[in-house]
Design a protein around this motif. Structure first.
Motif, PDB file in Angstrom:
ATOM      1  N   ALA A  98       1.079  -1.015   0.303  1.00 27.04           N
ATOM      2  CA  ALA A  98       0.192   0.124  -0.074  1.00 27.04           C
ATOM      3  C   ALA A  98       0.782   1.086  -0.177  1.00 27.04           C
ATOM      4  CB  ALA A  98      -1.233   0.370   0.932  1.00 27.04           C
ATOM      5  N   ALA A  99       2.196   1.435   0.770  1.00 26.66           N
ATOM      6  CA  ALA A  99       3.028   2.240   1.030  1.00 26.66           C
ATOM      7  C   ALA A  99       2.771   2.969  -0.370  1.00 26.66           C
ATOM      8  CB  ALA A  99       3.916   2.676   2.107  1.00 26.66           C
ATOM      9  N   VAL A 100       3.936   1.312  -1.302  1.00 26.97           N
ATOM     10  CA  VAL A 100       4.286   1.477  -2.254  1.00 26.97           C
ATOM     11  C   VAL A 100       3.138   2.253  -3.346  1.00 26.97           C
ATOM     12  CG1 VAL A 100       5.184   0.280  -4.749  1.00 26.97           C
ATOM     13  CG2 VAL A 100       6.287  -0.260  -2.228  1.00 26.97           C
ATOM     14  N   LEU A 146       3.992   6.079  -5.295  1.00 28.80           N
ATOM     15  CA  LEU A 146       4.169   6.156  -6.337  1.00 28.80           C
ATOM     16  C   LEU A 146       3.057   6.984  -7.138  1.00 28.80           C
ATOM     17  CD1 LEU A 146       5.122   2.363  -7.503  1.00 28.80           C
ATOM     18  CD2 LEU A 146       6.422   4.089  -7.896  1.00 28.80           C
ATOM     19  N   ALA A 147       1.597   6.770  -6.193  1.00 29.54           N
ATOM     20  CA  ALA A 147       0.876   7.840  -6.979  1.00 29.54           C
ATOM     21  C   ALA A 147       1.118   9.750  -6.767  1.00 29.54           C
ATOM     22  CB  ALA A 147      -0.277   7.790  -5.509  1.00 29.54           C
ATOM     23  N   ARG A 148       2.190   9.907  -4.954  1.00 33.01           N
ATOM     24  CA  ARG A 148       2.033  11.104  -5.206  1.00 33.01           C
ATOM     25  C   ARG A 148       3.627  11.544  -5.902  1.00 33.01           C
ATOM     26  NH1 ARG A 148       3.713   9.634   0.772  1.00 33.01           N
ATOM     27  NH2 ARG A 148       4.322  11.932   0.954  1.00 33.01           N
ATOM     28  N   ALA A 182       5.058  15.140 -10.889  1.00 36.62           N
ATOM     29  CA  ALA A 182       5.740  14.876 -11.549  1.00 36.62           C
ATOM     30  C   ALA A 182       4.841  15.938 -12.674  1.00 36.62           C
ATOM     31  CB  ALA A 182       6.201  13.753 -12.495  1.00 36.62           C
ATOM     32  N   GLY A 183       3.298  15.444 -12.661  1.00 36.11           N
ATOM     33  CA  GLY A 183       2.637  16.444 -13.618  1.00 36.11           C
ATOM     34  C   GLY A 183       2.023  17.763 -12.888  1.00 36.11           C
ATOM     35  N   THR A 184       2.832  18.254 -12.173  1.00 34.81           N
ATOM     36  CA  THR A 184       2.677  19.610 -11.328  1.00 34.81           C
ATOM     37  C   THR A 184       3.515  20.488 -11.729  1.00 34.81           C
ATOM     38  OG1 THR A 184       1.302  18.765  -9.406  1.00 34.81           O
ATOM     39  CG2 THR A 184       2.547  20.807  -9.240  1.00 34.81           C
TER      40      THR A 184
END
Length: 143
Positions: free
Chosen positions: A125-127, A131-133, A138-140
């Protein structure tokens, strides 16, 4: 910071190695990883059009049309006019496409489980969260 310590290097290496493992896994089902990804989206979005499918897979419309042509030639997908909006073309898995997708999906699930070996559910869950963060960061723009 040394080049080998950069987060980008580790992300790229993980992506390269896991994609190669996925290619090898789905080859057993007779398809490519790109075809498996398309079948996965189609399995969850029956009747989607090619433009939306291309967006969901982050590929160009030209790439998507080529991929769909190969899937259609193999009898894995069918393109039909929308029943109300005849100019829209819906894409659906055929019965054979569903069978091939189920086989490939089982192979991908097995690979996914292998990737998580030795990790606790909390670590998995942490991975995912980390990765989502990273994806969000990266998209910001302009940061």
């Amino acid at each position: 910071m040394h080049y080998s310590e950069r987060l980008l290097i580790h992300i790229k290496q993980a992506e390269r190695i896991t994609q190669a493992a996925k290619e090898a896994a789905v080859r057993e089902a007779g398809i490519t990883a790109a075809q498996q990804a398309a079948l996965a989206v189609l399995s969850e979005n029956p009747g989607i059009n090619a433009a939306e499918l291309a967006r969901k897979l982050s590929v160009t419309p030209q790439t998507m049309n080529s991929l769909l042509g190969r899937l259609e030639a193999r009898g894995l997908v069918a393109r039909t006019p929308h029943p109300i909006h005849g100019t829209l073309i819906e894409i659906r898995l055929t019965e054979r496409g569903e069978e091939v997708f189920a086989q490939a999906d089982a192979l991908v699930a097995k690979l996914d489980a292998r990737l998580a070996e030795g990790l606790t559910p909390d670590e998995v869950a942490a991975v995912r969260d980390l990765l989502a963060r990273i994806v969000r960061n990266a998209g910001t723009p302009g940061r």
